[in-house]
Design a protein around this motif. Structure first.
Motif, short mmCIF file in Angstrom:
data_model
loop_
_atom_site.label_atom_id
_atom_site.label_comp_id
_atom_site.label_asym_id
_atom_site.label_seq_id
_atom_site.Cartn_x
_atom_site.Cartn_y
_atom_site.Cartn_z
N THR A 1 0.82 -1.22 0.00
CA THR A 1 0.00 0.00 0.00
C THR A 1 0.85 1.27 0.00
OG1 THR A 1 -1.65 -1.24 1.26
CG2 THR A 1 -1.86 1.17 1.24
N GLU A 2 0.33 2.31 -0.64
CA GLU A 2 0.92 3.65 -0.51
C GLU A 2 0.12 4.42 0.52
OE1 GLU A 2 2.66 6.46 -3.76
OE2 GLU A 2 0.54 7.00 -3.54
N PHE A 3 0.80 4.99 1.51
CA PHE A 3 0.13 5.65 2.63
C PHE A 3 0.22 7.17 2.49
CE2 PHE A 3 1.30 1.47 4.06
CZ PHE A 3 0.21 1.05 4.81
N SER A 4 -0.84 7.83 2.93
CA SER A 4 -0.83 9.29 3.00
C SER A 4 -0.48 9.69 4.42
CB SER A 4 -2.21 9.84 2.62
OG SER A 4 -2.51 9.54 1.28
N THR A 5 0.62 10.43 4.58
CA THR A 5 1.08 10.82 5.91
C THR A 5 1.46 12.30 5.91
OG1 THR A 5 3.47 10.51 5.64
CG2 THR A 5 2.16 8.53 6.02
N ILE A 6 1.82 12.80 7.07
CA ILE A 6 2.20 14.22 7.14
C ILE A 6 3.58 14.48 6.55
CG2 ILE A 6 0.73 14.61 9.17
CD1 ILE A 6 3.35 14.69 10.83
N VAL A 7 4.32 13.43 6.20
CA VAL A 7 5.59 13.63 5.48
C VAL A 7 5.43 13.28 4.01
CG1 VAL A 7 7.01 13.28 7.53
CG2 VAL A 7 6.47 11.32 6.06
N GLY A 8 4.20 13.22 3.57
CA GLY A 8 3.92 12.94 2.16
C GLY A 8 3.54 11.49 1.94
N LYS A 9 3.53 11.09 0.68
CA LYS A 9 3.19 9.72 0.34
C LYS A 9 4.34 8.77 0.74
CE LYS A 9 -0.71 10.68 -1.85
NZ LYS A 9 -2.04 10.20 -1.40
N VAL A 10 3.98 7.66 1.36
CA VAL A 10 4.98 6.68 1.79
C VAL A 10 4.64 5.33 1.19
CG1 VAL A 10 6.03 5.48 3.74
CG2 VAL A 10 5.42 7.89 3.95
N LYS A 11 5.57 4.79 0.42
CA LYS A 11 5.43 3.45 -0.15
C LYS A 11 6.71 2.69 0.13
CE LYS A 11 3.53 0.28 -2.96
NZ LYS A 11 4.38 -0.85 -2.49
N PHE A 12 6.56 1.51 0.70
CA PHE A 12 7.73 0.71 1.06
C PHE A 12 8.12 -0.23 -0.07
CE2 PHE A 12 5.64 1.88 5.04
CZ PHE A 12 6.70 2.47 5.71
N GLY A 13 9.42 -0.43 -0.20
CA GLY A 13 9.93 -1.30 -1.26
C GLY A 13 10.91 -2.31 -0.71
N LYS A 14 12.04 -2.45 -1.36
CA LYS A 14 13.05 -3.45 -1.02
C LYS A 14 13.47 -3.37 0.45
CE LYS A 14 17.89 -4.47 -2.04
NZ LYS A 14 19.10 -3.92 -2.70
N ASN A 15 13.45 -4.52 1.10
CA ASN A 15 13.89 -4.64 2.49
C ASN A 15 13.14 -3.72 3.45
OD1 ASN A 15 15.65 -6.62 1.77
ND2 ASN A 15 17.43 -5.29 1.68
N GLY A 16 11.94 -3.29 3.06
CA GLY A 16 11.14 -2.44 3.94
C GLY A 16 11.54 -0.99 3.94
N GLU A 17 12.50 -0.60 3.10
CA GLU A 17 12.87 0.81 2.99
C GLU A 17 11.89 1.51 2.05
OE1 GLU A 17 15.23 2.03 4.75
OE2 GLU A 17 16.30 0.24 5.41
#
Length: 430
Positions: free
Chosen positions: A364-380
């Motif tokens: 999932t891509e998340f909407s947060t107060i630091v902008g859009k957050v999407k996790f990829g390789k190794n959880g980064e």
């Protein structure tokens, strides 16, 4: 006349009544248990550096999580249950981590966990999380999952898919674009987990951009006198000085550089601590010209993220009373975003199941107060967003100058850029 069938009827009626009562009791008991479970808070457990060398960041991180908890509870909690934070002081000591999380899981019976702050404190938690198959949200660890590749680990620091180079990539990219182009590099850092990782990345980038290394050494974390180190670096006449350090040594290195008169063309890189308000206001103009990594700055490009202004207003109001970093620009927005991600995952899956949460966060891509957050390789983060900022025109030690734009100018990445580099370093000192 004897009526032999009446007695069985009475017996069955009596048995039925008894069964009914038992059923009723069980139903009521079950309902009671359900009500009790529904009324129980969802517990989120973690250790946090509330004392020790990283407490200047740990305390603001905790305050940000408490603000999120209050925001969520005002809206009815998660899954109709209030949220409770259960936390202990890890004393910035990795040795305390196993005991803290064992207690959180086995005694406090928390539902979810997050890490404490920092690479060194996340490292000992990885084994526990993997053994118990937990979903774990990491707070500002550098490359903690590179050797494990644990699929249920997620990291809120915007390091990107190659965390070892994330601290340095913007620094060396900027250096390579300057005219005249710098040629030689000195790299130095503490002999501890984060600096070691950052230096590995720096060495890769030095090769990539074709610079020549003239100094490459580490120093013990217990070092208190940095003057001999800086004198040795000055003797190499390096064009670029890249430093990977924790807060006490960042301050020590910068003061020693001023004392010795170190004047490379570009200076800074991976110095943790220069982002703290207490350090900025104590160092004042000594910061001018330093090009260093960061994650947030009060520049127009960063203030555009929805919700961050409201968060900072609440944070700064509470920070004064709590006696923690009064501006909260470095870690607190990401600390809030970390639990935002976890909360959104709980609501979306309607579950506290560790695997369901991990699967959802991964997809999932998340909407947060630091902008859009999407996790990829190794959880980064799927795409890195580590800033490179330069301190410019800092005058005196007043705090108010750091509240607005212009003192910590974003140079990198291009999409968040708010100004241009002053080059060489000596030009920004005037």
């Amino acid at each position: 006349m004897k009526q032999p069938w009446r007695q069985p009827i009475r017996s069955w009626v009596l048995i039925g009544a008894v069964i009914g009562n038992f059923v009723g009791i069980f139903v009521l008991a079950g309902a009671g248990a359900f009500v009790a479970r529904a009324a129980d808070p969802i517990k989120i457990g973690f250790g946090m550096a509330l004392t020790g060398g990283l407490s200047a960041n740990g305390k603001p991180a905790l305050l940000a999580m408490q603000i999120w908890k209050d925001d969520v509870n005002k809206k009815g909690g998660l899954l109709g249950r209030s949220v409770e934070l259960v936390y202990y002081d890890d004393q910035t000591n990795p040795a305390t981590v196993p005991g803290i999380y064992t207690k959180l899981l086995d005694v406090d019976k928390v539902d979810l966990i997050t890490s404490g702050y920092g690479t060194n404190l996340i490292a000992p938690l990885m084994a526990i999380a993997m053994e118990r198959k937990l979903t774990i949200m990491g707070m500002f660890g550098l490359a903690n999952n590179e050797k494990y590749q644990y699929p249920n680990y997620f990291q809120i620091q915007p390091a990107g898919p190659d965390p070892q180079t994330s601290t340095a990539i913007g620094f060396f990219e900027l250096a390579a674009k300057q005219n005249p182009r710098p040629q030689t590099v000195a790299i130095v850092g503490a002999d501890a987990e984060y600096p070691q990782n950052a230096l590995v990345g720096a060495r890769d980038l030095i090769k990539k951009f074709g610079f020549k290394t003239v100094y490459d050494k580490t120093y013990p974390p217990t070092t208190v006198d940095y003057t001999p180190i800086v004198r040795a670096i000055k003797a190499t006449n390096a064009d670029i000085v890249f430093v990977a350090s924790y807060p006490p040594d960042s301050v020590g290195m910068l003061r020693a550089a001023q004392e010795v008169g170190l004047q490379p063309k570009i200076f800074g890189g991976g110095m943790v601590g220069l982002q703290f308000t207490s350090v900025m206001t104590s160092m004042g103009p000594m910061l001018n010209g330093i090009v260093n990594y960061d994650f947030w700055a009060p520049e127009p490009t960063m203030l555009a993220f929805p919700g961050v202004k409201e968060f900072l207003k609440e944070y700064q109001l509470r920070a004064e009373k709590a006696g923690v970093d009064p501006l909260g620009y470095y870690l607190p927005p990401y600390s809030y975003a970390l639990v935002q991600v976890l909360g959104q995952a709980v609501e979306a899956t309607k579950s506290l199941d560790q695997q369901k949460l991990a699967d959802y966060i991964r997809a999932t891509e998340f909407s947060t107060i630091v902008g859009k957050v999407k996790f990829g390789k190794n959880g980064e983060w799927a795409k890195g967003r580590t800033l490179m900022v330069q301190y410019q025109k800092v005058q005196g030690t007043g705090i108010d100058q750091f509240r607005g734009p212009g003192k910590k100018v974003v140079l990198y990445p291009e999409e968040l850029k708010s100004g241009n580099i002053i080059y060489p370093y000596s030009a920004a000192k005037n």
